[in-house]
Design an enzyme around this catalytic site. Structure first.
Site, mmCIF file in Angstrom:
data_model
loop_
_atom_site.group_PDB
_atom_site.id
_atom_site.type_symbol
_atom_site.label_atom_id
_atom_site.label_comp_id
_atom_site.label_asym_id
_atom_site.label_seq_id
_atom_site.Cartn_x
_atom_site.Cartn_y
_atom_site.Cartn_z
ATOM 1 N N TYR A 223 -25.326 40.651 -1.893
ATOM 2 C CA TYR A 223 -24.438 39.649 -2.302
ATOM 3 C C TYR A 223 -25.350 38.941 -0.861
ATOM 4 C CZ TYR A 223 -20.966 40.415 -5.724
ATOM 5 O OH TYR A 223 -20.992 40.385 -6.908
ATOM 6 N N ARG B 181 -28.224 37.254 -2.381
ATOM 7 C CA ARG B 181 -28.632 35.913 -2.906
ATOM 8 C C ARG B 181 -27.942 34.787 -2.083
ATOM 9 N NH1 ARG B 181 -23.745 38.043 -7.700
ATOM 10 N NH2 ARG B 181 -23.838 35.944 -8.042
ATOM 11 N N ASP C 68 -22.238 29.643 -5.918
ATOM 12 C CA ASP C 68 -22.986 29.268 -4.828
ATOM 13 C C ASP C 68 -22.682 28.249 -4.540
ATOM 14 O OD1 ASP C 68 -24.277 28.817 -8.619
ATOM 15 O OD2 ASP C 68 -23.417 27.243 -7.338
ATOM 16 N N HIS D 25 -14.373 32.508 -10.506
ATOM 17 C CA HIS D 25 -14.709 33.760 -10.102
ATOM 18 C C HIS D 25 -14.852 34.458 -8.579
ATOM 19 C CE1 HIS D 25 -16.175 34.720 -14.291
ATOM 20 N NE2 HIS D 25 -15.111 34.063 -13.783
ATOM 21 N N SER E 98 -23.429 31.761 -20.979
ATOM 22 C CA SER E 98 -23.676 32.293 -22.310
ATOM 23 C C SER E 98 -22.286 33.078 -22.641
ATOM 24 C CB SER E 98 -24.879 33.660 -21.955
ATOM 25 O OG SER E 98 -22.947 34.822 -21.101
ATOM 26 N N ASN F 172 -26.596 24.708 -23.672
ATOM 27 C CA ASN F 172 -26.994 24.908 -23.066
ATOM 28 C C ASN F 172 -28.641 25.776 -23.663
ATOM 29 O OD1 ASN F 172 -25.976 27.916 -21.965
ATOM 30 N ND2 ASN F 172 -26.849 29.095 -23.240
HETATM 31 C C1 BV8 Z 1 -10.803 39.754 -16.314
HETATM 32 C C2 BV8 Z 1 -18.684 36.470 -9.950
HETATM 33 C C3 BV8 Z 1 -8.542 41.291 -16.046
HETATM 34 C C4 BV8 Z 1 -19.002 37.683 -8.620
HETATM 35 C C5 BV8 Z 1 -18.885 37.598 -12.333
HETATM 36 C C6 BV8 Z 1 -11.328 40.125 -22.643
HETATM 37 C C7 BV8 Z 1 -10.120 39.630 -21.964
HETATM 38 C C8 BV8 Z 1 -10.197 40.239 -20.068
HETATM 39 C C9 BV8 Z 1 -10.807 40.272 -20.148
HETATM 40 C C10 BV8 Z 1 -11.879 41.215 -20.448
HETATM 41 C C11 BV8 Z 1 -12.535 41.191 -21.703
HETATM 42 N N1 BV8 Z 1 -13.162 41.671 -22.150
HETATM 43 C C12 BV8 Z 1 -13.829 42.623 -21.260
HETATM 44 C C13 BV8 Z 1 -12.744 41.769 -20.226
HETATM 45 C C14 BV8 Z 1 -14.094 42.136 -18.575
HETATM 46 C C15 BV8 Z 1 -14.308 41.827 -17.878
HETATM 47 C C16 BV8 Z 1 -15.844 41.419 -19.374
HETATM 48 O O1 BV8 Z 1 -15.123 39.805 -19.821
HETATM 49 N N2 BV8 Z 1 -16.333 41.644 -19.364
HETATM 50 C C17 BV8 Z 1 -17.610 40.764 -20.668
HETATM 51 C C18 BV8 Z 1 -19.292 41.372 -19.716
HETATM 52 C C19 BV8 Z 1 -17.268 41.987 -21.605
HETATM 53 N N3 BV8 Z 1 -13.937 40.212 -17.244
HETATM 54 C C20 BV8 Z 1 -13.612 40.606 -16.353
HETATM 55 O O2 BV8 Z 1 -13.571 41.990 -15.431
HETATM 56 C C21 BV8 Z 1 -12.791 39.743 -15.178
HETATM 57 N N4 BV8 Z 1 -11.129 40.122 -15.099
HETATM 58 O O3 BV8 Z 1 -10.581 39.384 -16.816
HETATM 59 O O4 BV8 Z 1 -9.401 41.265 -15.204
HETATM 60 C C22 BV8 Z 1 -7.086 42.104 -15.098
HETATM 61 C C23 BV8 Z 1 -6.235 41.275 -15.345
HETATM 62 C C24 BV8 Z 1 -5.071 42.191 -14.242
HETATM 63 C C25 BV8 Z 1 -6.046 43.359 -12.698
HETATM 64 C C26 BV8 Z 1 -6.865 43.731 -13.367
HETATM 65 C C27 BV8 Z 1 -7.924 43.012 -14.111
HETATM 66 C C28 BV8 Z 1 -13.230 39.119 -14.139
HETATM 67 C C29 BV8 Z 1 -15.139 38.072 -14.963
HETATM 68 C C30 BV8 Z 1 -15.239 38.118 -13.727
HETATM 69 C C31 BV8 Z 1 -16.701 38.600 -12.786
HETATM 70 N N5 BV8 Z 1 -17.583 38.343 -12.056
HETATM 71 N N6 BV8 Z 1 -18.919 36.746 -11.212
HETATM 72 C C32 BV8 Z 1 -20.403 36.984 -9.056
HETATM 73 O O5 BV8 Z 1 -21.288 35.888 -9.579
HETATM 74 O O6 BV8 Z 1 -21.075 37.991 -8.218
HETATM 75 S S1 BV8 Z 1 -18.854 37.073 -13.610
HETATM 76 C C33 BV8 Z 1 -20.325 36.423 -13.862
HETATM 77 O O7 BV8 Z 1 -21.374 36.638 -14.717
HETATM 78 C C34 BV8 Z 1 -20.425 35.145 -13.844
HETATM 79 O O8 BV8 Z 1 -19.586 34.460 -12.498
HETATM 80 C C35 BV8 Z 1 -20.149 34.294 -15.211
HETATM 81 O O9 BV8 Z 1 -19.301 34.124 -15.221
HETATM 82 C C36 BV8 Z 1 -21.148 35.720 -15.342
HETATM 83 C C37 BV8 Z 1 -22.627 35.388 -16.081
HETATM 84 O O10 BV8 Z 1 -22.489 34.893 -16.989
HETATM 85 P P1 BV8 Z 1 -23.075 32.999 -16.871
HETATM 86 O O11 BV8 Z 1 -22.695 32.060 -15.729
HETATM 87 O O12 BV8 Z 1 -22.765 32.796 -17.967
HETATM 88 O O13 BV8 Z 1 -24.520 33.654 -16.852
HETATM 89 P P2 BV8 Z 1 -25.470 34.787 -17.504
HETATM 90 O O14 BV8 Z 1 -26.679 34.515 -17.178
HETATM 91 O O15 BV8 Z 1 -24.153 35.001 -18.617
HETATM 92 O O16 BV8 Z 1 -25.397 33.115 -18.766
HETATM 93 C C38 BV8 Z 1 -26.361 32.238 -18.076
HETATM 94 C C39 BV8 Z 1 -26.714 31.301 -19.756
HETATM 95 O O17 BV8 Z 1 -27.341 29.910 -19.210
HETATM 96 C C40 BV8 Z 1 -27.073 31.626 -20.709
HETATM 97 O O18 BV8 Z 1 -27.064 31.538 -21.930
HETATM 98 C C41 BV8 Z 1 -28.650 31.178 -20.683
HETATM 99 O O19 BV8 Z 1 -29.581 30.456 -22.138
HETATM 100 C C42 BV8 Z 1 -28.358 29.537 -20.234
HETATM 101 N N7 BV8 Z 1 -29.495 28.418 -19.564
HETATM 102 C C43 BV8 Z 1 -30.503 29.470 -18.196
HETATM 103 N N8 BV8 Z 1 -30.785 28.079 -18.375
HETATM 104 C C44 BV8 Z 1 -30.550 26.843 -18.798
HETATM 105 C C45 BV8 Z 1 -29.410 27.438 -19.445
HETATM 106 N N9 BV8 Z 1 -28.948 26.604 -19.136
HETATM 107 C C46 BV8 Z 1 -28.554 25.449 -19.789
HETATM 108 N N10 BV8 Z 1 -29.961 24.800 -18.142
HETATM 109 C C47 BV8 Z 1 -30.874 26.034 -17.955
HETATM 110 N N11 BV8 Z 1 -31.507 25.258 -17.456
#
Ligand code: BV8
Length: 267
Positions: free
Chosen positions: A74, A77, A117, A132, A202, A226
């Site tokens: 972190y 980052r 960020d 988040h 994503s 996206n």
């Molecule tokens: C929770 C902070 C419940 C830290 C992050 C169903 C319901 C609820 C929960 C779940 C569920 N199913 C699964 C879960 C669990 C989990 C989850 O979703 N897992 C996934 C992987 C299956 N969710 C959780 O754990 C959440 N908590 O629901 O808790 C609960 C309730 C009560 C008590 C206890 C628990 C918490 C989720 C938050 C996690 N923290 N970030 C940090 O940043 O270090 S998530 C982190 O990853 C980011 O914040 C972000 O959300 C995620 C990454 O996603 P993106 O931002 O989309 O980034 P990514 O790289 O994936 O994609 C980038 C996109 O941009 C790409 O598509 C690319 O094509 C595009 N791109 C690239 N360049 C460009 C562009 N587009 C346009 N222009 C460009 N130039």
């Protein structure tokens, strides 16, 4: 494949007609500022960290197992965030907020970001919901006391508070609940929005990935800007493939013309 002018015009028209716009952003919006996304391979310069999977490090389990590694990640980052600036995509969203809240109503625009960020705020966005959390505030795991990152010294790792507790960033890790206040504001915004835009995400992290479906269920028109297609792409009314830093300024320029030439956000 860049979006055609007709798609740009369609989204511009939706923006001009909308009364309540909600935007959800992800790591892709910060990519053009030079910050790595979660799922794209990191640049060679980030080789130190490219062997780690962010999904593994952004968890309470990783922090408990190896607080030094997670704290270093972190801190690394944060130094990256400090080294970069908002890009035209961030600037366009800040201008759009000013234009909508000044020309329609104070609640006409809500920006929900998954990013930690702070680049939206640096670009001038005000109505920002940090779903988040933020890297810019840390808290003691013993007392919960929060400290701005700028007041922390990273002389050694992991970082401990004056009370001796480990310091952690105020971000939401996988498996942790989202901040209730952020969820409540996001939920209210989704209830009343008539245009929902998903940008640079994503659409794989829950519950944020379901916001588009919720907005659509509430009657909103939906758009996605996206680089790659996502699980939501087939659901949206308007899909604009490409870079947000290039597409958003084009859409705003068209909306300006449609709105009778009033400069969007520059007024
Ligand atoms: C929770 C902070 C419940 C830290 C992050 C169903 C319901 C609820 C929960 C779940 C569920 N199913 C699964 C879960 C669990 C989990 C989850 O979703 N897992 C996934 C992987 C299956 N969710 C959780 O754990 C959440 N908590 O629901 O808790 C609960 C309730 C009560 C008590 C206890 C628990 C918490 C989720 C938050 C996690 N923290 N970030 C940090 O940043 O270090 S998530 C982190 O990853 C980011 O914040 C972000 O959300 C995620 C990454 O996603 P993106 O931002 O989309 O980034 P990514 O790289 O994936 O994609 C980038 C996109 O941009 C790409 O598509 C690319 O094509 C595009 N791109 C690239 N360049 C460009 C562009 N587009 C346009 N222009 C460009 N130039």
């Amino acid at each position: 494949m860049a979006p055609g002018p007709e798609q740009l015009d369609r989204l511009a028209a939706c923006i001009v007609e909308a009364r309540n716009v909600v935007v959800l952003t992800g790591a892709g919006v910060s990519a053009e500022s030079g910050l790595a996304t979660f799922r794209d391979p990191s640049e060679a310069g980030d080789a130190l960290w490219s062997r780690y999977d962010p999904m593994e490090l952004a968890t309470i389990g990783a922090f408990e197992r190896d607080p030094e590694l997670v704290t270093r990640w972190y801190h690394w980052r944060f130094t990256k965030c400090a080294d970069v600036d908002p890009n035209p995509g961030h600037d366009a969203l800040a201008r759009l907020e000013r234009w909508l809240t000044e020309s329609k109503s104070p609640e006409a625009f809500t920006l929900i970001t998954q990013n930690i960020d702070g680049l939206h705020q640096r670009a001038g966005s005000v109505r920002v919901v940090e779903l988040h959390g933020t890297i810019h505030t840390w808290r003691c795991t013993e007392t919960g006391k929060e400290t701005p990152l700028r007041d922390l010294s990273f002389g050694s790792f992991p970082v401990r508070s004056g009370d001796g507790g480990l310091m952690r960033p105020c971000v939401v890790w996988f498996g942790e609940a989202l901040p209730e206040a952020a969820l409540a504001i996001a939920g209210a915004a989704l209830e009343r929005c008539d245009l929902f835009m998903s940008i640079g995400t994503s659409a794989t992290v829950q519950p944020a990935a379901s916001f588009l479906r919720i907005a659509k269920h509430n009657g909103a028109r939906t758009a996605e800007i996206n680089r790659d297609s996502t699980p939501n792409t087939a659901e949206v009314d308007i899909a604009l493939p490409g870079a947000s830093g290039e597409i958003l300024p084009l859409v705003l320029a068209r909306a300006e013309r449609l709105a009778g030439g009033d400069p969007i956000g520059d007024t």
